[in-house]
Design an enzyme around this catalytic site. Structure first.
Site, short mmCIF file in Angstrom:
data_model
loop_
_atom_site.label_atom_id
_atom_site.label_comp_id
_atom_site.label_asym_id
_atom_site.label_seq_id
_atom_site.Cartn_x
_atom_site.Cartn_y
_atom_site.Cartn_z
N HIS A 363 0.80 -1.23 0.00
CA HIS A 363 0.00 0.00 0.00
C HIS A 363 0.83 1.27 0.00
O HIS A 363 0.27 2.35 0.15
CB HIS A 363 -0.92 0.04 1.22
CG HIS A 363 -1.98 -1.00 1.23
ND1 HIS A 363 -3.25 -0.79 0.73
CD2 HIS A 363 -1.95 -2.28 1.65
CE1 HIS A 363 -3.96 -1.90 0.87
NE2 HIS A 363 -3.20 -2.82 1.43
N LYS A 552 -8.57 13.71 4.73
CA LYS A 552 -7.69 12.54 4.70
C LYS A 552 -6.70 12.70 5.85
O LYS A 552 -6.68 13.76 6.48
CB LYS A 552 -6.93 12.45 3.36
CG LYS A 552 -6.30 13.77 2.91
CD LYS A 552 -5.67 13.68 1.53
CE LYS A 552 -6.63 13.82 0.38
NZ LYS A 552 -6.75 12.61 -0.43
N ARG A 553 -5.89 11.69 6.12
CA ARG A 553 -4.88 11.87 7.15
C ARG A 553 -3.95 13.02 6.76
O ARG A 553 -3.75 13.32 5.58
CB ARG A 553 -4.08 10.58 7.33
CG ARG A 553 -4.85 9.51 8.07
CD ARG A 553 -5.19 9.94 9.49
NE ARG A 553 -4.00 10.00 10.30
CZ ARG A 553 -3.67 9.12 11.24
NH1 ARG A 553 -4.49 8.11 11.52
NH2 ARG A 553 -2.56 9.24 11.93
N LYS A 558 0.60 14.43 1.07
CA LYS A 558 -0.78 14.68 0.63
C LYS A 558 -1.01 16.17 0.35
O LYS A 558 -2.03 16.55 -0.22
CB LYS A 558 -1.77 14.15 1.66
CG LYS A 558 -1.73 12.61 1.80
CD LYS A 558 -2.69 12.13 2.87
CE LYS A 558 -2.54 10.65 3.21
NZ LYS A 558 -3.18 9.74 2.26
N THR A 660 -8.72 6.40 -1.82
CA THR A 660 -10.07 5.83 -1.93
C THR A 660 -11.10 6.92 -1.67
O THR A 660 -12.22 6.83 -2.17
CB THR A 660 -10.26 4.67 -0.93
OG1 THR A 660 -9.67 5.05 0.31
CG2 THR A 660 -9.60 3.41 -1.43
N LYS A 664 -14.90 8.03 -3.43
CA LYS A 664 -16.14 8.34 -2.69
C LYS A 664 -16.71 9.67 -3.17
O LYS A 664 -17.91 9.81 -3.39
CB LYS A 664 -15.88 8.39 -1.17
CG LYS A 664 -15.54 7.01 -0.61
CD LYS A 664 -14.98 7.05 0.81
CE LYS A 664 -14.29 5.71 1.11
NZ LYS A 664 -13.38 5.77 2.26
#
Ligand code: BZD
Length: 819
Positions: A363, A552-553, A558, A660, A664
């Site tokens: 991952h 998100k985290r 990110k 992911t 969504k």
């Protein structure tokens, strides 16, 4: 193939009402009028549990009789969220249950809301495992999930004076309503001590342990109902207990503390979920957790297999073990141990069975997330496992040396035990018959980069399975209005089991009526979300503005900080030119930072400082708002996705394995502003340039820019507007907190890290331009809704059902439900 499932029984409101009141009486000694909301919640959960338990027994029998191959999904994380509504939905009793609850004088909404999230995971990896359990069950695959029954799940986040504070998440009070202890299936896991080899009376080599500690692993099973089937699978959560409550001999000698030490050591194993995501820390308790759950799991699988078949010769034909990232890697030496020491197999025979049973999903390619356990730790904690690892490692190294003709660079890169460390990803790639990434781009990077040497010798091992989400939870359940529109336009509820059927929606892409209904649904969902935020925090969101969301985290790769830079840019433009025109925006953030990740916590603080300043500046009124949503979690995401319009998927290309959340949002009709990273690449393939706002460097451009020598400082001095943005962040905002540390990291690097590691400055202009295009596009609502409809219609391939069929067909080789 096993017997088809029978159709589900249609429970009526009256039947359910009677069942619930019965539970209240028997378990709480209460009549309905005296029952509290938590008691009522538990009674409902028990009623559904009874239905599922009956199905589970039938499922077990069917699986046993059919001798079908079973899937075992091992993951240190399952981020389940809430289960009451989910189970009722899957069992087809949501409507009568809701009516039953209401008829008993309770609000069904309040009851659903009373359930705590089962937060047994950090983020994407844990939520993926939960979505996959739903799909595996719906597709009638005989499958079991295994993890730890953490007493404390992912911490609850509070924002105090702009900063993250962590609170313990004691979910078991109500959350254990779904857990069924199976004490008779307890396993014993051994730690430490010394290994002694000896020959038994039959001349067989045996292994015994001297000293060390035993820990009991007690299964707490959570039943998983599939949608529209009576197939039920189980998520088995192991709880840790000491076999000795107190050592009475020590106790009687007055050594009170020592007497309870062993108990404390055992029970701390299942105490808490490690809150780090995409980051490895070599903590001995974490290694204990890993071995504890892996050993209990494999013992339990082997025990049942032996009882049914009396031999382990066919083990690999009857079982596949999927390991979710490297965290359960120790299942490899542990299964070897059982085959060698307990079953008397030769090394080669045991190795054959193991390597035809185990498959690995990677991952992440982030180097700091790759697990490397210090050799001494493994040696002292797991002496027998260590011996087996050494043997695996030596044989592997020999094979590598031959395959690479003595090229020691390549041998070293791929070795398992090297430089005092045990490298888990290399052990997985060595032992697993399949290795997969989680998006097309990520799987390519595994082949071309992280595992390139092994790919050269065993190319057939490497596969891709692009992630997917439970579209029933993430669309049908959480966005009932959109669900109704899709059903109406696609002619029924086919899409629930055949997500590709969402394609049929596309017929309506130029239908003004449908487009305006789509717009209306979004507007209503925004309103509903705004009401929730107002109730929870008192903040009034401007529902006329674009809801632009990054949840998100918190992680540097990110790039929440890039989003912040752009907001600061807009703010500065507004300040310097009050006539500056742009489409009004509400920027919503939600993100937990790992408690020990200092920079991530600073970014949380920064977002809150910025938010306070912007939201109180009259210049921004009705135009710009920034809101940090506290404690982002599954149940909050369920409210937020339906209300979102612009989805921020802005990681540095090559870093986000898949994502992911991106799926969504797409399914709920938000448009994406994003880089060509992870599954965004495949979203773009579906959507074309016209239906997504792409920006930034591509993965190969990131690599070559870094190779050429990336100099962020040049961007800074070369662009007055970027300089102004960074200077302001450095100075800080109204609360007087300075963020020079963050801007220095971008411009100069820190503690040996390269400046602007994640290329925020390189992508900034392109990001701004993409935002301008998005803002412009929003002004034409019909065109926007058209794009939104196309996003929904083409999102079917991102359903977890599709991913699970890929796993079943290409990796597990098990049949799936025919529709
Ligand atoms: O896994 C995530 C990736 O970052 C996402 O790109 C991907 O979509 C999902 C699902 O495949 N990885 C994680 O969430 N990783 C962790 O949470 C984690 C936790 C502990 C240790 C290491 C990583």
């Amino acid at each position: 193939m096993f017997r088809r499932c029978v159709p589900l029984h249609n429970y009526t409101k009256t039947e359910l009402t009677n069942l619930i009141t019965g539970k209240l009486r028997r378990n709480f000694g209460r009549d309905v009028d005296e029952a509290t909301v938590p008691q009522m919640f538990k009674a409902c959960a028990m009623v559904l549990r009874d239905i599922m338990s009956a199905h589970e027994l039938e499922t077990e029998d069917r699986v046993k009789d059919s001798h079908a191959r079973q899937v075992h999904y091992l993951s240190l994380e399952f981020l389940m969220g809430r289960s009451l509504m989910k189970n009722a939905y899957n069992l087809g009793v949501l409507e009568p249950l809701t009516q039953a609850i209401e008829s008993l004088g309770f609000s069904a909404a309040d009851l659903f809301e009373a359930e705590p999230d089962a937060g047994l995971g950090n983020g994407g990896l844990g939520r993926l495992a939960a979505c996959y359990l739903d799909s595996m069950t719906t597709l009638e695959i005989p499958a079991t999930g295994y993890s730890i029954c953490y007493e404390l799940g992912i911490f609850k986040q509070k924002i105090v004076d702009g900063q993250q504070v962590e609170l313990a998440d004691n979910w078991l009070g109500l959350g254990d309503a779904w857990l069924i202890p199976k004490v008779d299936e307890t396993e014993t896991v051994h730690f430490g001590g010394k290994v002694k080899g000896y020959w038994d009376e039959n001349g067989r080599h045996r292994v015994a342990y001297e000293g060390g500690t035993d820990v009991l692993a007690i299964p707490k099973d959570m039943e998983i109902a599939g949608y529209g089937t009576d197939h039920v699978n189980v998520l088995r959560l192991w709880d840790a207990k000491s076999p000795v409550p107190v050592d009475m001999s020590l106790y009687s000698r007055g050594e009170y503390l020592k007497a309870v030490e062993q108990q404390a050591m055992a029970e701390v194993i299942a105490k808490v979920l490690y809150p780090d995501d995409n980051h490895y820390e070599g903590k001995s308790l974490r290694l204990k957790q890993q071995y504890f759950f892996v050993s209990a799991t494999i013992q339990s699988i082997v025990r049942k297999h032996r009882a049914q078949y009396g031999t382990l010769h066919n083990f690999h034909q009857k079982h596949v073990i999927q390991i979710n990232d490297t965290h359960p890697t120790l299942v490899i030496p542990e299964l070897m141990r059982i085959l060698l020491d307990e079953e008397g197999y030769t090394w080669d025979d045991a190795w054959y069975i193991v390597t035809h049973t185990v498959a690995y999903t990677n991952h992440t390619v982030m180097i700091e997330a790759l697990e490397r356990w210090p050799q001494e730790l493994v040696q002292t904690l797991l002496p027998r496992i260590w011996e087996i690892i050494i043997e695996i490692s030596n044989r592997w190294q020999q094979r590598l040396t031959e395959a690479f003709h003595g090229d020691m660079g390549r041998v070293e890169r791929n070795a398992i035990v090297w430089g005092g460390d045990v490298r888990m990803a290399n052990m997985c790639v060595c032992a697993c018959y399949a290795v997969n990434g989680v998006s097309a781009l990520h799987s390519d990077i595994l082949k071309k980069d992280l595992f390139r040497d092994i790919y050269a010798i065993t190319p057939d091992k490497f596969q891709n399975v692009t992630n997917g989400i439970d579209h029933r939870r993430w669309l049908s359940q959480c966005n009932p209005k959109l669900d109704a529109l899709i059903k109406e336009c696609t002619g029924g509820d086919d899409y629930l089991l055949q997500p590709e059927a969402m394609k049929k929606l596309e017929k309506y892409k130029d239908d003004a009526g449908v487009l305006s209904r789509l717009g209306k649904i979004k507007a209503e969902n925004k309103q509903a979300f705004a009401s929730y935020v107002a109730k929870e925090s008192g903040i009034i969101l401007n529902t006329d503005a674009i809801f632009d969301v990054q949840v998100k985290r918190l992680h540097e790769y990110k790039r929440q900080l890039l989003n912040v830079m752009h907001i600061v840019y807009l703010y500065q433009r507004l300040k310097s030119d009050p006539n500056f025109t742009f489409t009004p925006r509400v920027f919503l953030f939600g993100a937990k930072a790992a408690p020990g990740y200092y920079v991530a916590k600073e970014i949380v603080h920064l977002i809150n400082s910025l938010s306070a300043t912007i939201n109180s500046d009259p210049v921004c009124k009705d135009r710009l708002q920034v809101v940090f949503l506290e404690n982002y979690r599954v149940s909050l995401a369920e409210r937020l996705m339906p209300a979102s319009e612009l989805s921020e998927q802005i990681s540095t290309a090559g870093k986000e394995a898949s994502g992911t959340g991106n799926m969504k949002f797409m399914m709920n009709g938000a448009l994406t502003i994003g880089t060509l990273d992870g599954a965004n690449v495949e979203m773009h393939e579906q959507l074309g340039d016209e239906n997504i706002f792409l920006f930034g460097l591509k993965a190969d451009e990131v690599v070559s820019l870094k190779q050429r020598g990336y100099k962020p400082y040049e961007y800074y001095v070369g662009s007055p507007s970027m300089k102004a943005v960074l200077d302001q962040i450095s100075r800080g905002f109204n609360d007087g907190v300075s963020y020079t540390n963050l801007t220095n990291r971008l411009l100069f690097g820190q503690n040996g890290s390269a400046p602007d590691e994640y290329l925020l400055l390189a992508d900034f202009e392109s990001y701004k331009a993409a935002h301008q295009r998005a803002g412009q596009a929003y002004l034409d609502q019909k065109a926007w809704n058209r794009m939104s409809l196309i996003n929904i219609a083409r999102s079917g391939i991102f359903a977890a059902d599709r991913s699970i069929r890929d796993y079943a067909d290409n990796i597990w080789h098990v049949p799936t439900r025919e529709l």
